[in-house]
Design an enzyme around this catalytic site. Structure first.
Site, PDB file in Angstrom:
ATOM      1  N   ARG A  79       0.850  -1.191   0.000  1.00 54.24           N
ATOM      2  CA  ARG A  79       0.000   0.000   0.000  1.00 54.24           C
ATOM      3  C   ARG A  79       0.886   1.242   0.000  1.00 54.24           C
ATOM      4  O   ARG A  79       1.678   1.437   0.920  1.00 54.24           O
ATOM      5  CB  ARG A  79      -0.914   0.008   1.236  1.00 54.24           C
ATOM      6  CG  ARG A  79      -1.711   1.295   1.383  1.00 54.24           C
ATOM      7  CD  ARG A  79      -2.703   1.265   2.553  1.00 54.24           C
ATOM      8  NE  ARG A  79      -3.402   2.535   2.625  1.00 54.24           N
ATOM      9  CZ  ARG A  79      -3.289   3.422   3.613  1.00 54.24           C
ATOM     10  NH1 ARG A  79      -2.503   3.193   4.666  1.00 54.24           N
ATOM     11  NH2 ARG A  79      -3.950   4.554   3.562  1.00 54.24           N
ATOM     12  N   HIS A 123      -2.842  11.139   0.813  1.00 53.50           N
ATOM     13  CA  HIS A 123      -2.315  10.930   2.160  1.00 53.50           C
ATOM     14  C   HIS A 123      -1.702  12.263   2.615  1.00 53.50           C
ATOM     15  O   HIS A 123      -0.513  12.350   2.900  1.00 53.50           O
ATOM     16  CB  HIS A 123      -1.312   9.778   2.176  1.00 53.50           C
ATOM     17  CG  HIS A 123      -1.098   9.153   3.525  1.00 53.50           C
ATOM     18  ND1 HIS A 123      -1.261   7.805   3.779  1.00 53.50           N
ATOM     19  CD2 HIS A 123      -0.742   9.703   4.712  1.00 53.50           C
ATOM     20  CE1 HIS A 123      -0.988   7.548   5.064  1.00 53.50           C
ATOM     21  NE2 HIS A 123      -0.664   8.698   5.647  1.00 53.50           N
ATOM     22  N   GLU A 168      -7.582   8.709   6.124  1.00 51.68           N
ATOM     23  CA  GLU A 168      -7.872   9.348   7.411  1.00 51.68           C
ATOM     24  C   GLU A 168      -8.355  10.791   7.307  1.00 51.68           C
ATOM     25  O   GLU A 168      -7.649  11.717   7.716  1.00 51.68           O
ATOM     26  CB  GLU A 168      -6.632   9.304   8.307  1.00 51.68           C
ATOM     27  CG  GLU A 168      -6.093   7.902   8.531  1.00 51.68           C
ATOM     28  CD  GLU A 168      -4.988   7.851   9.586  1.00 51.68           C
ATOM     29  OE1 GLU A 168      -4.399   8.906   9.897  1.00 51.68           O
ATOM     30  OE2 GLU A 168      -4.738   6.758  10.112  1.00 51.68           O
ATOM     31  N   ASN A 294      -7.584   1.990   9.742  1.00 51.19           N
ATOM     32  CA  ASN A 294      -6.286   2.184  10.390  1.00 51.19           C
ATOM     33  C   ASN A 294      -6.510   2.137  11.890  1.00 51.19           C
ATOM     34  O   ASN A 294      -7.301   2.917  12.426  1.00 51.19           O
ATOM     35  CB  ASN A 294      -5.680   3.539  10.018  1.00 51.19           C
ATOM     36  CG  ASN A 294      -5.266   3.604   8.551  1.00 51.19           C
ATOM     37  OD1 ASN A 294      -5.336   2.612   7.828  1.00 51.19           O
ATOM     38  ND2 ASN A 294      -4.818   4.771   8.131  1.00 51.19           N
ATOM     39  N   TYR A 296      -4.627   2.010  15.687  1.00 47.73           N
ATOM     40  CA  TYR A 296      -3.428   2.119  16.513  1.00 47.73           C
ATOM     41  C   TYR A 296      -3.713   1.900  17.994  1.00 47.73           C
ATOM     42  O   TYR A 296      -2.932   1.273  18.695  1.00 47.73           O
ATOM     43  CB  TYR A 296      -2.751   3.489  16.311  1.00 47.73           C
ATOM     44  CG  TYR A 296      -2.091   3.576  14.965  1.00 47.73           C
ATOM     45  CD1 TYR A 296      -0.783   3.145  14.776  1.00 47.73           C
ATOM     46  CD2 TYR A 296      -2.792   4.043  13.848  1.00 47.73           C
ATOM     47  CE1 TYR A 296      -0.182   3.180  13.528  1.00 47.73           C
ATOM     48  CE2 TYR A 296      -2.194   4.084  12.594  1.00 47.73           C
ATOM     49  CZ  TYR A 296      -0.889   3.652  12.439  1.00 47.73           C
ATOM     50  OH  TYR A 296      -0.294   3.672  11.203  1.00 47.73           O
ATOM     51  N   GLU A 347      -3.666   0.060   8.068  1.00 43.73           N
ATOM     52  CA  GLU A 347      -2.502   0.434   8.879  1.00 43.73           C
ATOM     53  C   GLU A 347      -2.678  -0.123  10.282  1.00 43.73           C
ATOM     54  O   GLU A 347      -3.785  -0.119  10.834  1.00 43.73           O
ATOM     55  CB  GLU A 347      -2.339   1.961   9.036  1.00 43.73           C
ATOM     56  CG  GLU A 347      -1.843   2.667   7.810  1.00 43.73           C
ATOM     57  CD  GLU A 347      -1.719   4.185   8.018  1.00 43.73           C
ATOM     58  OE1 GLU A 347      -1.471   4.644   9.157  1.00 43.73           O
ATOM     59  OE2 GLU A 347      -1.873   4.910   7.018  1.00 43.73           O
TER      60      GLU A 347
HETATM   61  C1  GBH Z   1      -1.471   7.323  10.774  1.00 41.58           C
HETATM   62  O1  GBH Z   1      -2.258   8.249  11.454  1.00 41.58           O
HETATM   63  C2  GBH Z   1      -1.044   7.898   9.475  1.00 41.58           C
HETATM   64  O2  GBH Z   1      -1.881   7.456   8.422  1.00 41.58           O
HETATM   65  C3  GBH Z   1       0.392   7.650   9.133  1.00 41.58           C
HETATM   66  O3  GBH Z   1       0.786   8.492   8.094  1.00 41.58           O
HETATM   67  C4  GBH Z   1       1.255   7.829  10.364  1.00 41.58           C
HETATM   68  O4  GBH Z   1       2.620   7.741  10.090  1.00 41.58           O
HETATM   69  C5  GBH Z   1       0.852   6.788  11.356  1.00 41.58           C
HETATM   70  O5  GBH Z   1      -0.505   6.849  11.622  1.00 41.58           O
HETATM   71  C6  GBH Z   1       1.590   6.883  12.686  1.00 41.58           C
HETATM   72  O6  GBH Z   1       1.246   8.052  13.363  1.00 41.58           O
HETATM   73  O7  GBH Z   1      -3.419   9.423  21.739  1.00 41.58           O
HETATM   74  O8  GBH Z   1      -4.080   7.155  22.240  1.00 41.58           O
HETATM   75  O9  GBH Z   1      -5.755   8.831  21.743  1.00 41.58           O
HETATM   76  C7  GBH Z   1      -2.460   7.993  12.808  1.00 41.58           C
HETATM   77  C8  GBH Z   1      -3.696   8.647  13.347  1.00 41.58           C
HETATM   78  C9  GBH Z   1      -4.788   9.618  15.192  1.00 41.58           C
HETATM   79  C10 GBH Z   1      -3.606   7.576  15.516  1.00 41.58           C
HETATM   80  C11 GBH Z   1      -4.732   9.900  16.672  1.00 41.58           C
HETATM   81  C12 GBH Z   1      -3.567   7.818  17.015  1.00 41.58           C
HETATM   82  C13 GBH Z   1      -4.453   9.094  18.863  1.00 41.58           C
HETATM   83  C14 GBH Z   1      -4.298   7.913  19.785  1.00 41.58           C
HETATM   84  N1  GBH Z   1      -3.669   8.825  14.775  1.00 41.58           N
HETATM   85  N2  GBH Z   1      -4.621   8.688  17.453  1.00 41.58           N
HETATM   86  S1  GBH Z   1      -4.390   8.366  21.497  1.00 41.58           S
END
Ligand code: GBH
Length: 447
Positions: A79, A123, A168, A294, A296, A347
């Site tokens: 991707r 992006h 996103e 995505n 995290y 992601e």
């Molecule tokens: C992605 O966005 C992006 O698509 C990518 O480009 C980037 O490198 C990658 O993530 C890493 O950052 O503080 O626990 O509440 C991430 C979007 C939005 C993920 C906010 C974490 C907060 C988590 N982020 N979110 S928290």
């Protein structure tokens, strides 16, 4: 027990992900125009290490070796994202064919190596010329985006397996126009909500413009979704979680999958809500073929703010490691949205302060993170969720936006002095999973 491909549905696709501004460099080559990130990085105080993406991983010149690396991991798919300012340096009108040539070589390079190309069209690197005309706050940007999407799909066509319109939109609206952490760095909720609406509209317009030029089942969007849990079952904590879920997740899911904005959040936003023209929601909600997720972390919400559960572990970003949140999220999407298309995890990954030791980079926390999240995806699949692929973020360390080069998300370590790439233990572990061959990387047991 370590997982294997057999724990996933037949045909499940494993890959790695990157994005253009974060890896390409070559910011002024072959006719690329400036983007809002070129501008933003030059504003003092925006980027932690005052760096930028001028060189990044120099992927623009090193792409053949990078594709070899991906192939070497045993991945099925890659991707990547297309930089709009390489294709249209002014954001509209004139097409720079050298930009299209680059992505054509890249896609053909993937096909030669047996890798499925999965493209993302936006992006976050908006052509600066469009920002000068208001950026995503301007409704016109949605239509310019569709024109750009049409140009890319016209050249790459069905060689690309899937096209995601946006990566996103929460980040390119709220984080960029309200929180001010990303380009263009504004702090105004009304502007952010206008931007979000125009991003969604741009998605709908782009889908309409690309149908017929691309493969069947090849169009979708990528959302960053973060399940919101209440800190306790007290009413005010439950309400806080519902609000967080609404602003973060439902504000994007509901227009796309139900053709409506969530009523509770619409009310909470008061006079800041966007102007929605007749037909917009139908355009936004036209059927697509997949939804990219995505994932995290989660949020844990109390009446007086976010809570950081004790006993949890946290990545270098300060994000809680919470794999069960991914299972919960996928199961909930299936339950709440009858028109949900097939899902891809586009992601998932973690930053840790990696250091080479000899010719190895030991990153046991990341190995553990990937293992636990892949198990979480497999659990959701066993519960009947139609999830068809997983892309690890990221192939290699890269420019981490406002954090510059101070955060490393890669499976592959990048030495920014020499541009050498070194497989971290997590890459060796992923390779073992993907190829079915043994690895020498130990995996910590679950707690
Ligand atoms: C992605 O966005 C992006 O698509 C990518 O480009 C980037 O490198 C990658 O993530 C890493 O950052 O503080 O626990 O509440 C991430 C979007 C939005 C993920 C906010 C974490 C907060 C988590 N982020 N979110 S928290």
């Amino acid at each position: 027990m370590t997982i294997t491909r057999n724990d996933f549905p037949d045909g499940f696709v494993f890959g790695v992900a990157t994005s253009s501004y974060q890896i390409e460099g070559a910011a002024r080559e072959d006719g690329r125009g400036p983007s809002i990130w070129d501008t933003f990085c030059r504003e003092p105080g925006r980027i932690r290490d005052a760096s930028n993406g001028d060189v990044a991983c120099d992927h623009y010149h090193r792409w053949p070796g990078d594709l070899d690396l991906i192939r070497g991991l045993g991945a099925d798919a890659y991707r990547f994202s297309v930089a709009w300012p390489r294709i249209q340096p002014d954001g509209k009108g004139r097409v720079n064919s050298a930009g299209l040539d680059f992505y054509e070589r890249l896609v053909d390079g993937m096909l030669e190596r047996g890798l499925e190309p999965h493209a993302t069209l936006y992006h976050w690197d908006l052509p600066q010329a469009l920002q000068d005309a208001g950026g995503w706050v301007s409704r016109d940007t949605a239509f310019h985006f569709a024109e750009y999407a049409h140009v890319v799909a016209g050249r790459l066509g069905d060689r690309v397996v899937s096209y995601a319109t946006l990566n996103e939109p929460w980040c390119s609206s709220i984080l960029s126009y309200q929180i001010g952490e990303h380009a263009p760095g504004l702090r105004d909720r009304r502007l952010a909500l206008a931007a979000a609406h125009h991003l969604l509209l741009g998605h709908g317009e782009a889908v309409a413009a690309m149908r017929g030029l691309v493969r069947e089942a090849g169009l979708g969007i990528v959302l960053n979704l973060q399940p919101a849990y209440p800190a306790s079952d007290r009413g005010e904590d439950v309400a806080a979680a519902r609000l967080a879920d609404g602003t973060f997740n439902r504000w994007f899911l509901d227009p796309l999958l139900r053709a409506e904005y969530p009523e509770d959040i619409w009310e909470a936003y008061g006079a800041d809500v966007p102007e929605v023209q007749p037909g917009d929601l139908a355009r936004i909600a036209q059927p697509t073929d997949f939804l990219g997720v995505n994932y995290y972390s989660r949020s844990v919400n109390g009446a007086s703010g976010n809570v950081r559960p004790a006993g949890s572990s946290y990545t270098q970003m300060g994000w809680e490691v919470y794999p069960q949140g991914l299972t919960d999220l996928l199961v909930r999407l299936k339950g709440d949205y009858p028109d949900l298309p097939p899902l891809f995890i586009t992601e998932n990954g973690a930053a840790y302060p990696d250091e080479p030791s000899g010719d190895r980079v030991h990153d046991p926390e990341r190995v553990r993170y990937f293992q636990a999240h892949l198990e979480a995806v497999a659990r959701a699949a066993r519960q009947g969720v139609d999830v068809r692929g997983y892309f690890a973020w990221s192939l290699m360390d890269n420019f981490e936006w406002a954090y510059g080069y101070t955060r490393r998300f890669g499976l592959v370590y990048v030495d920014y002095e020499t541009q050498a790439r070194v497989l971290k233990d997590s890459a060796r572990w992923y390779r073992a999973l993907l190829t079915g061959q043994p690895s020498d990387v130990p995996v910590a047991a679950d707690d």
